[in-house]
Scaffold this active site. Structure first.
Site, PDB file in Angstrom:
ATOM      1  N   THR A   1      -1.687   7.226  -7.408  1.00 31.56           N
ATOM      2  CA  THR A   1      -0.866   6.084  -7.686  1.00 31.56           C
ATOM      3  C   THR A   1       0.582   6.294  -7.076  1.00 31.56           C
ATOM      4  O   THR A   1       1.043   7.764  -6.888  1.00 31.56           O
ATOM      5  CB  THR A   1      -0.785   5.819  -9.176  1.00 31.56           C
TER       6      THR A   1
ATOM      7  N   HIS B   1      -4.151  18.212  -9.322  1.00 26.10           N
ATOM      8  CA  HIS B   1      -3.009  18.741  -9.514  1.00 26.10           C
ATOM      9  C   HIS B   1      -3.032  20.024 -10.419  1.00 26.10           C
ATOM     10  O   HIS B   1      -3.762  20.003 -11.465  1.00 26.10           O
ATOM     11  CB  HIS B   1      -2.233  17.697 -10.344  1.00 26.10           C
TER      12      HIS B   1
ATOM     13  N   ARG C   1       3.132  16.522   0.486  1.00 31.71           N
ATOM     14  CA  ARG C   1       4.439  15.429   1.128  1.00 31.71           C
ATOM     15  C   ARG C   1       4.218  14.373  -0.181  1.00 31.71           C
ATOM     16  O   ARG C   1       2.953  13.518  -0.030  1.00 31.71           O
ATOM     17  CB  ARG C   1       4.115  15.032   2.180  1.00 31.71           C
TER      18      ARG C   1
HETATM   19  N1  NHR Z   1       2.262  10.905  -3.551  1.00 35.46           N
HETATM   20  C1  NHR Z   1       2.210   9.960  -4.607  1.00 35.46           C
HETATM   21  N2  NHR Z   1       2.694   8.955  -4.639  1.00 35.46           N
HETATM   22  N3  NHR Z   1       1.449  10.186  -5.874  1.00 35.46           N
HETATM   23  C2  NHR Z   1       1.109  11.376  -6.150  1.00 35.46           C
HETATM   24  O1  NHR Z   1       0.359  11.298  -7.324  1.00 35.46           O
HETATM   25  C3  NHR Z   1       0.979  12.291  -5.191  1.00 35.46           C
HETATM   26  C4  NHR Z   1       1.770  12.201  -4.042  1.00 35.46           C
HETATM   27  C5  NHR Z   1       1.633  13.250  -2.773  1.00 35.46           C
HETATM   28  C6  NHR Z   1       1.099  14.220  -3.155  1.00 35.46           C
HETATM   29  C7  NHR Z   1       0.119  16.158  -4.497  1.00 35.46           C
HETATM   30  C8  NHR Z   1       1.122  16.777  -5.560  1.00 35.46           C
HETATM   31  C9  NHR Z   1       0.520  17.604  -6.383  1.00 35.46           C
HETATM   32  O2  NHR Z   1      -0.392  17.406  -7.256  1.00 35.46           O
HETATM   33  C10 NHR Z   1       0.421  14.599  -4.299  1.00 35.46           C
HETATM   34  C11 NHR Z   1       0.409  13.673  -5.424  1.00 35.46           C
HETATM   35  C12 NHR Z   1       4.070  17.495  -3.568  1.00 35.46           C
HETATM   36  C13 NHR Z   1       4.874  17.283  -4.115  1.00 35.46           C
HETATM   37  C14 NHR Z   1       6.416  17.268  -3.483  1.00 35.46           C
HETATM   38  O3  NHR Z   1       7.404  17.483  -4.434  1.00 35.46           O
HETATM   39  C15 NHR Z   1       4.834  16.675  -5.289  1.00 35.46           C
HETATM   40  C16 NHR Z   1       3.420  16.477  -5.796  1.00 35.46           C
HETATM   41  C17 NHR Z   1       2.464  16.803  -5.091  1.00 35.46           C
HETATM   42  C18 NHR Z   1       2.457  17.416  -3.736  1.00 35.46           C
HETATM   43  N4  NHR Z   1       6.874  17.478  -2.320  1.00 35.46           N
HETATM   44  C19 NHR Z   1       7.732  17.599  -1.923  1.00 35.46           C
HETATM   45  C20 NHR Z   1       8.246  16.512  -0.967  1.00 35.46           C
HETATM   46  O4  NHR Z   1       9.593  16.072  -0.722  1.00 35.46           O
HETATM   47  C21 NHR Z   1       7.980  18.479  -0.525  1.00 35.46           C
HETATM   48  C22 NHR Z   1       7.566  19.993  -1.087  1.00 35.46           C
HETATM   49  C23 NHR Z   1       7.262  21.149  -0.100  1.00 35.46           C
HETATM   50  O5  NHR Z   1       6.831  20.656   1.086  1.00 35.46           O
HETATM   51  O6  NHR Z   1       7.023  22.035  -0.547  1.00 35.46           O
HETATM   52  O7  NHR Z   1       7.548  15.513  -0.458  1.00 35.46           O
HETATM   53  O8  NHR Z   1       1.297  18.721  -6.823  1.00 35.46           O
END
Ligand code: NHR
Length: 186
Positions: free
Chosen positions: A127, A95, A77
């Site tokens: 961040t 990541h 999330r």
């Molecule tokens: N939050 C912030 N502010 N900054 C980062 O660098 C973050 C973060 C939250 C999670 C892990 C991450 C990864 O390394 C992470 C890093 C989920 C999504 C996403 O798009 C993006 C990056 C990462 C994890 N999530 C969707 C959302 O709307 C939902 C996707 C799903 O449920 O399958 O939250 O990849």
């Protein structure tokens, strides 16, 4: 997450995993944590009306354990700016790409689509800007002919299991410093 817990057990770290917290009650990591005597908690994101409300609840749950470090491991999330600021300099993520390439989701497919010959994983401080924080460690793997998303993901995952526990250990033992967006390792 399991690789970090195991490394902490085997390597006799001067730290313990205080709790494993998920936004999903069905997360496999919760059963693993319980089986290993680690406290667990669930903050169900589906029960909250907004990202802000969820992050406030998640922060409250985390802070009950007063951790020195928050480790995102399979957490999916996007986190709000206020949440991220609260844990600034003490929250790590891994990541599955060589950042700054291939931010966001489906990184192995992104790498295959781009035709890169090297792919990998990046441990970074979190961040507010997604997949953008100061880089702690990276590992590269070759992209091989005939790779699929699954074969490439497995090759990257094996490296994730090495570099993430090492990065967490470096943080715990006080070896990491962040200055002007760069991490140095003593
Ligand atoms: N939050 C912030 N502010 N900054 C980062 O660098 C973050 C973060 C939250 C999670 C892990 C991450 C990864 O390394 C992470 C890093 C989920 C999504 C996403 O798009 C993006 C990056 C990462 C994890 N999530 C969707 C959302 O709307 C939902 C996707 C799903 O449920 O399958 O939250 O990849």
């Amino acid at each position: 997450m399991e690789a970090i817990v195991r490394a902490a057990q085997v390597g006799k770290w001067p730290a313990r995993v205080a709790a494993i917290i998920s936004n999903r009650a069905d997360a496999a990591g919760l059963a693993f944590a319980s089986a290993n005597g680690i406290a667990t908690a669930v903050v169900p994101s589906k029960d909250y009306p907004s990202r802000d409300a969820f992050d406030v609840a998640l922060q409250a749950e985390i802070d009950r354990y007063a951790p020195d470090l928050v480790v995102l491991a399979g957490f999916m999330r996007i986190l709000t700016e206020s949440f991220v600021r609260h844990y600034e300099g003490r929250m790590l993520n891994i990541h599955p790409s060589l950042l700054p390439s291939f931010k966001g989701l489906h990184t192995h497919q992104q790498a295959l689509d781009a035709g890169v010959k090297l792919h990998g994983a990046t441990v970074h401080f979190v961040t507010a800007e997604l997949d953008h924080g100061p880089i702690v460690a990276q590992a590269a793997v070759p992209v091989e002919e005939g790779d699929t998303e699954d074969t490439l993901a497995a090759r990257v995952l094996a490296q994730e299991h090495l570099i993430y526990p090492q990065a967490v250990r470096d943080f715990i033992e006080g070896r990491l410093t962040i200055s002007q967006g760069r991490v140095s390792r003593a």
